[in-house]
Write an enzyme that holds these catalytic residues in place. Structure first.
Site, PDB file in Angstrom:
ATOM      1  N   PRO A   1       0.820  -1.212   0.000  1.00  0.00           N
ATOM      2  CA  PRO A   1       0.000   0.000   0.000  1.00  0.00           C
ATOM      3  C   PRO A   1       0.853   1.260   0.000  1.00  0.00           C
ATOM      4  O   PRO A   1       2.051   1.199   0.319  1.00  0.00           O
ATOM      5  CB  PRO A   1      -0.811  -0.106   1.292  1.00  0.00           C
ATOM      6  CG  PRO A   1      -0.354  -1.308   2.013  1.00  0.00           C
ATOM      7  CD  PRO A   1       0.633  -2.038   1.190  1.00  0.00           C
TER       8      PRO A   1
ATOM      9  N   GLY B   1       2.704   4.687   0.958  1.00  0.00           N
ATOM     10  CA  GLY B   1       3.247   5.233   2.201  1.00  0.00           C
ATOM     11  C   GLY B   1       3.885   4.223   3.125  1.00  0.00           C
ATOM     12  O   GLY B   1       4.107   4.495   4.297  1.00  0.00           O
ATOM     13  N   THR B   2       4.214   3.039   2.614  1.00  0.00           N
ATOM     14  CA  THR B   2       4.813   2.041   3.484  1.00  0.00           C
ATOM     15  C   THR B   2       6.337   2.035   3.375  1.00  0.00           C
ATOM     16  O   THR B   2       6.991   1.201   3.973  1.00  0.00           O
ATOM     17  CB  THR B   2       4.274   0.636   3.165  1.00  0.00           C
ATOM     18  OG1 THR B   2       4.257   0.463   1.753  1.00  0.00           O
ATOM     19  CG2 THR B   2       2.864   0.474   3.701  1.00  0.00           C
TER      20      THR B   2
ATOM     21  N   LYS C   1       8.262   2.193   0.268  1.00  0.00           N
ATOM     22  CA  LYS C   1       8.847   1.532  -0.903  1.00  0.00           C
ATOM     23  C   LYS C   1       9.902   2.433  -1.556  1.00  0.00           C
ATOM     24  O   LYS C   1      10.999   1.978  -1.875  1.00  0.00           O
ATOM     25  CB  LYS C   1       7.736   1.180  -1.899  1.00  0.00           C
ATOM     26  CG  LYS C   1       6.734   0.200  -1.309  1.00  0.00           C
ATOM     27  CD  LYS C   1       5.700  -0.244  -2.325  1.00  0.00           C
ATOM     28  CE  LYS C   1       4.728   0.865  -2.708  1.00  0.00           C
ATOM     29  NZ  LYS C   1       3.939   1.391  -1.566  1.00  0.00           N
ATOM     30  N   THR C   2       9.554   3.702  -1.730  1.00  0.00           N
ATOM     31  CA  THR C   2      10.516   4.641  -2.308  1.00  0.00           C
ATOM     32  C   THR C   2      11.753   4.746  -1.425  1.00  0.00           C
ATOM     33  O   THR C   2      12.888   4.718  -1.897  1.00  0.00           O
ATOM     34  CB  THR C   2       9.870   6.030  -2.456  1.00  0.00           C
ATOM     35  OG1 THR C   2       8.612   5.878  -3.114  1.00  0.00           O
ATOM     36  CG2 THR C   2      10.753   6.960  -3.255  1.00  0.00           C
TER      37      THR C   2
ATOM     38  N   HIS D   1     -11.042 -15.264  16.235  1.00  0.00           N
ATOM     39  CA  HIS D   1     -11.455 -15.790  14.933  1.00  0.00           C
ATOM     40  C   HIS D   1     -10.241 -16.188  14.094  1.00  0.00           C
ATOM     41  O   HIS D   1     -10.155 -17.310  13.592  1.00  0.00           O
ATOM     42  CB  HIS D   1     -12.302 -14.710  14.235  1.00  0.00           C
ATOM     43  CG  HIS D   1     -12.786 -15.082  12.868  1.00  0.00           C
ATOM     44  ND1 HIS D   1     -14.106 -15.347  12.595  1.00  0.00           N
ATOM     45  CD2 HIS D   1     -12.128 -15.229  11.689  1.00  0.00           C
ATOM     46  CE1 HIS D   1     -14.246 -15.637  11.314  1.00  0.00           C
ATOM     47  NE2 HIS D   1     -13.050 -15.573  10.730  1.00  0.00           N
ATOM     48  N   GLU D   2      -9.283 -15.267  13.988  1.00  0.00           N
ATOM     49  CA  GLU D   2      -8.099 -15.558  13.171  1.00  0.00           C
ATOM     50  C   GLU D   2      -7.260 -16.659  13.809  1.00  0.00           C
ATOM     51  O   GLU D   2      -6.676 -17.489  13.110  1.00  0.00           O
ATOM     52  CB  GLU D   2      -7.250 -14.301  12.954  1.00  0.00           C
ATOM     53  CG  GLU D   2      -7.969 -13.134  12.270  1.00  0.00           C
ATOM     54  CD  GLU D   2      -8.610 -13.506  10.933  1.00  0.00           C
ATOM     55  OE1 GLU D   2      -8.111 -14.424  10.248  1.00  0.00           O
ATOM     56  OE2 GLU D   2      -9.630 -12.872  10.583  1.00  0.00           O
TER      57      GLU D   2
ATOM     58  N   HIS E   1      -8.661 -20.021  12.689  1.00  0.00           N
ATOM     59  CA  HIS E   1      -8.182 -20.416  11.356  1.00  0.00           C
ATOM     60  C   HIS E   1      -6.748 -20.936  11.448  1.00  0.00           C
ATOM     61  O   HIS E   1      -6.413 -21.981  10.889  1.00  0.00           O
ATOM     62  CB  HIS E   1      -8.166 -19.216  10.408  1.00  0.00           C
ATOM     63  CG  HIS E   1      -9.513 -18.769   9.921  1.00  0.00           C
ATOM     64  ND1 HIS E   1     -10.419 -19.614   9.335  1.00  0.00           N
ATOM     65  CD2 HIS E   1     -10.092 -17.534   9.901  1.00  0.00           C
ATOM     66  CE1 HIS E   1     -11.502 -18.924   8.974  1.00  0.00           C
ATOM     67  NE2 HIS E   1     -11.327 -17.654   9.311  1.00  0.00           N
TER      68      HIS E   1
ATOM     69  N   ASP F   1     -15.869 -16.814   4.767  1.00  0.00           N
ATOM     70  CA  ASP F   1     -15.438 -18.188   5.072  1.00  0.00           C
ATOM     71  C   ASP F   1     -16.492 -19.184   4.617  1.00  0.00           C
ATOM     72  O   ASP F   1     -16.185 -20.197   3.993  1.00  0.00           O
ATOM     73  CB  ASP F   1     -15.239 -18.362   6.582  1.00  0.00           C
ATOM     74  CG  ASP F   1     -14.146 -17.457   7.118  1.00  0.00           C
ATOM     75  OD1 ASP F   1     -13.283 -17.037   6.328  1.00  0.00           O
ATOM     76  OD2 ASP F   1     -14.165 -17.179   8.335  1.00  0.00           O
TER      77      ASP F   1
END
Ligand code: ADP
Ligand code: ZN
Length: 593
Positions: free
Chosen positions: A195, A197-198, A200-201, A414-415, A418, A492
């Site tokens: 995404p 603003g993380t 990368k540049t 929940h996660e 899984h 799910d």
């Protein structure tokens, strides 16, 4: 979207401004030249001439401009007749005619009128020449410049995996010959996916900084042009510049603008040409050349398949939103230039900002400093950070921050469900990571790694996948009771039902229905009774998956709670960390027994 080339636009604006200035001057000049003329009448002028007082007269455009012997100037509207001319000559008045319409303004307009078509053509050609850059053998791609590469990896926080992956690139750029001697092929095309603003540049810049090589940056949108061939010419000149400065890093932001899937745009052949040029240049760089091309996008699925083929952008590095530890580190980097009050706790700020990108955290830090400055303070306090958070959030709708503690616990459980069931089902795909950092529409997710391209899938694996899908809801039930379960399991159930239906109607995996390919049959071809039996079978299979998930979670309750707790703490867990947590709970359980 195609854009007009910028340089011709600037040239056009300058020209228009010059023209306006000239017209303004002409109007002023015309006015001031005639300002001292007094209007007079035809007969008065004839009389004056008769007295010998008029030295000269100039006819222009239906009026006469007379100059008297004493220097006075007169203007009169008069027809030019033979009689008049005779009379004037008799009185020894010098006669002149002004060609065409009088006045500087009128002359300018008439000149413009004649040259306008040529001007337009000249402007168009000028525009092409200027933006075509080296395509026409003049000018150069201006948007490419080696930037200061003071940035190093230490400036980019919370993206350790990405940095690790880029280290080899840095080694290569530092000493290309070593790699060449070993006959090693280093990836020359690296795609950073994540995404906005993380960082990368920043990562690309830091790689250049660490290697001590120049950094060239361009954006995919710079190459989207209206005129066929211009984009390709720009790509060519960009790579030429990079090659001339090798070893170096060439960074292309928003590569999707340049290399999106074909056939989705209106100006078709222009895009096609630009993309093809990029492919040609990439292939050239892979063949030889100490240039590493790093491209960034937040949607790799939008890219044309040809761009991702081996030898082009074949190394992909994911740069995701930072988890709580990452956010703390990023806050630390940016707070480096501030003076903080002792009450500022980066950990607490990090906890309160789930889903923030690095850029947003940088912005937050700056807002905090501004908040202090507005009150005339040098020292930044926790209250400043709180105020800053509100400011940054203003206008950005962020569901995750509105979540109550209870809702976050539900998502974590929940996660965790899984994750644990997929860990306990050896047939299921291994877990890559689990996260409760919201992304897109999902509040959390478990990412699993499919093991390569499967040609066929066994019934046992399908049953395991269905159990894993059911495990989110099963965990919610177990931890909070069946009347507290949420709508969070919709996707799910859809996935599980879809698998079960295909097992029954396409893959012959239900004894009850047999080996009939109902899915391929004409609609309406099956009887109502068969349709009912299919639905029953789908239901039986999903129920079986749910039962399996419940059983596993009930026997492993401590592990479920342990994983959920760790998720609440750290937001993201790798597959390894999840396995470790589960094992530790198991050991404790056996010790206790
Ligand atoms: P992207 O290229 O992914 O859109 P950038 O690298 O342009 O993001 O980041 C924009 C700004 O946000 C940077 O200049 C920096 O101030 C801040 N930032 C983003 N990610 C990080 C990070 N991981 N560590 C430190 N600062 C970051
Ligand atoms: Zn789920």
């Amino acid at each position: 979207m195609p854009t007009l080339p910028k340089r011709p636009l600037i040239a056009l604006a300058v020209l228009a401004a010059l023209l306006a200035a000239w017209l303004g001057f002409a109007a002023w000049y015309d006015h001031s030249r005639r300002a001292d003329e007094r209007p007079t009448t035809y007969s008065a002028l004839i009389e004056q001439a008769g007295r010998g007082e008029i030295a000269s007269i100039t006819f222009a455009n239906g009026s006469g401009h007379a100059v008297a012997a004493d220097g006075g100037r007169y203007r009169v509207v008069m027809p030019v007749t033979d009689d008049l001319l005779k009379e004037m000559r008799a009185h020894k008045v010098a006669i002149a005619f002004d060609e065409g319409p009088g006045g500087l303004m009128a002359q300018t307009v008439s000149v413009l009128d004649r040259v306008a078509p040529f001007l337009v053509v000249a402007l168009l050609i000028g525009g092409l020449l200027m933006s075509g850059g080296q395509f026409f053998g003049m000018g150069r791609a201006t948007r490419v410049r080696p930037e200061d590469t003071n940035t190093v990896f230490a400036d980019v926080a919370g993206v350790d995996e990405a940095k690790e992956e880029l280290r080899e690139t840095v080694q290569f750029l530092k000493d290309p010959r070593r790699f060449a001697m070993a006959g090693a092929r280093v990836p020359k095309g690296i795609l950073l996916v994540g995404p906005p603003g993380t960082g990368k540049t920043m990562l690309a810049k830091a790689a250049a900084g660490e290697a001590g090589v120049p950094f060239f940056a361009a954006s995919g949108s710079d190459f989207v042009e209206m005129f066929v061939g211009l984009g390709a010419a720009r790509v060519r000149s960009l790579f030429k510049t990079a090659r001339a400065n090798a070893p170096c890093i060439l960074f292309i932001d928003e590569i999707d603008a340049l290399a999106g899937k074909r056939g989705e745009s209106t100006s078709h052949s222009e895009r096609e040409q630009t993309l093809n040029q990029l492919l040609v240049e990439m292939d050239g760089i892979v063949e030889g050349g100490e240039v590493v091309v790093i491209a960034a996008t937040n949607r790799s699925e939008m890219l044309d398949a040809a761009v991702l083929r081996p030898g082009r952008f074949d190394r992909h590095i994911h740069v995701g939103l930072p988890d709580v530890a990452g956010r703390e580190a990023i806050l630390g980097v940016h707070a480096g230039r501030l003076t903080l009050a002792p009450d500022v706790c980066a950990r607490t700020v990090a906890r309160g900002t789930p889903g923030f990108s690095g850029a947003e955290l940088a912005n937050l830090t700056n807002e905090a400093a501004l908040s202090a400055a507005r009150q005339g303070r040098v020292i930044v306090t926790m209250a400043d950070y709180e105020a800053a958070k509100d400011r940054v959030l203003m206008g950005t709708e962020r569901r995750s921050l509105a979540l109550t503690a209870h809702e976050r616990r539900l998502i974590a459980v929940h996660e965790a469900g899984h994750a644990l069931v997929s860990l306990r089902c050896p047939q299921a795909d291994p877990i890559h990571k689990a996260t409760i950092i919201p992304r897109g529409g999902a509040l959390g997710m478990v990412v699993r790694l499919p093991e390569g391209d499967r040609v066929s899938v066994s019934r046992a694996k399908l049953m395991a996948d269905i159990a894993v899908a059911m495990a989110g809801r099963a965990a919610e039930e177990l931890a909070f009771g069946s009347d507290q379960v949420t709508t969070g399991a919709e996707a799910d159930f859809r996935a599980a039902t879809d698998l079960a239906r295909r097992m029954v109607t396409a893959w012959g995996m239900s004894e009850e229905i047999g080996f009939v390919a109902h899915a391929a049959a004409e609609p309406g071809a099956r009887s109502e009774r068969t349709a009912w039996r299919i639905d029953e079978e789908v239901r039986r299979i999903t129920d079986e998956g749910m039962e399996h998930a419940r059983r596993l979670l009930r026997t492993d309750r401590a592990a479920l709670d342990g994983i959920a707790h760790a998720l609440l703490e750290r937001e993201t867990l790798t597959g390894g960390e999840i396995a470790e947590l589960a094992d530790r709970q198991e050991e404790r359980a056996t010790e206790a027994a």
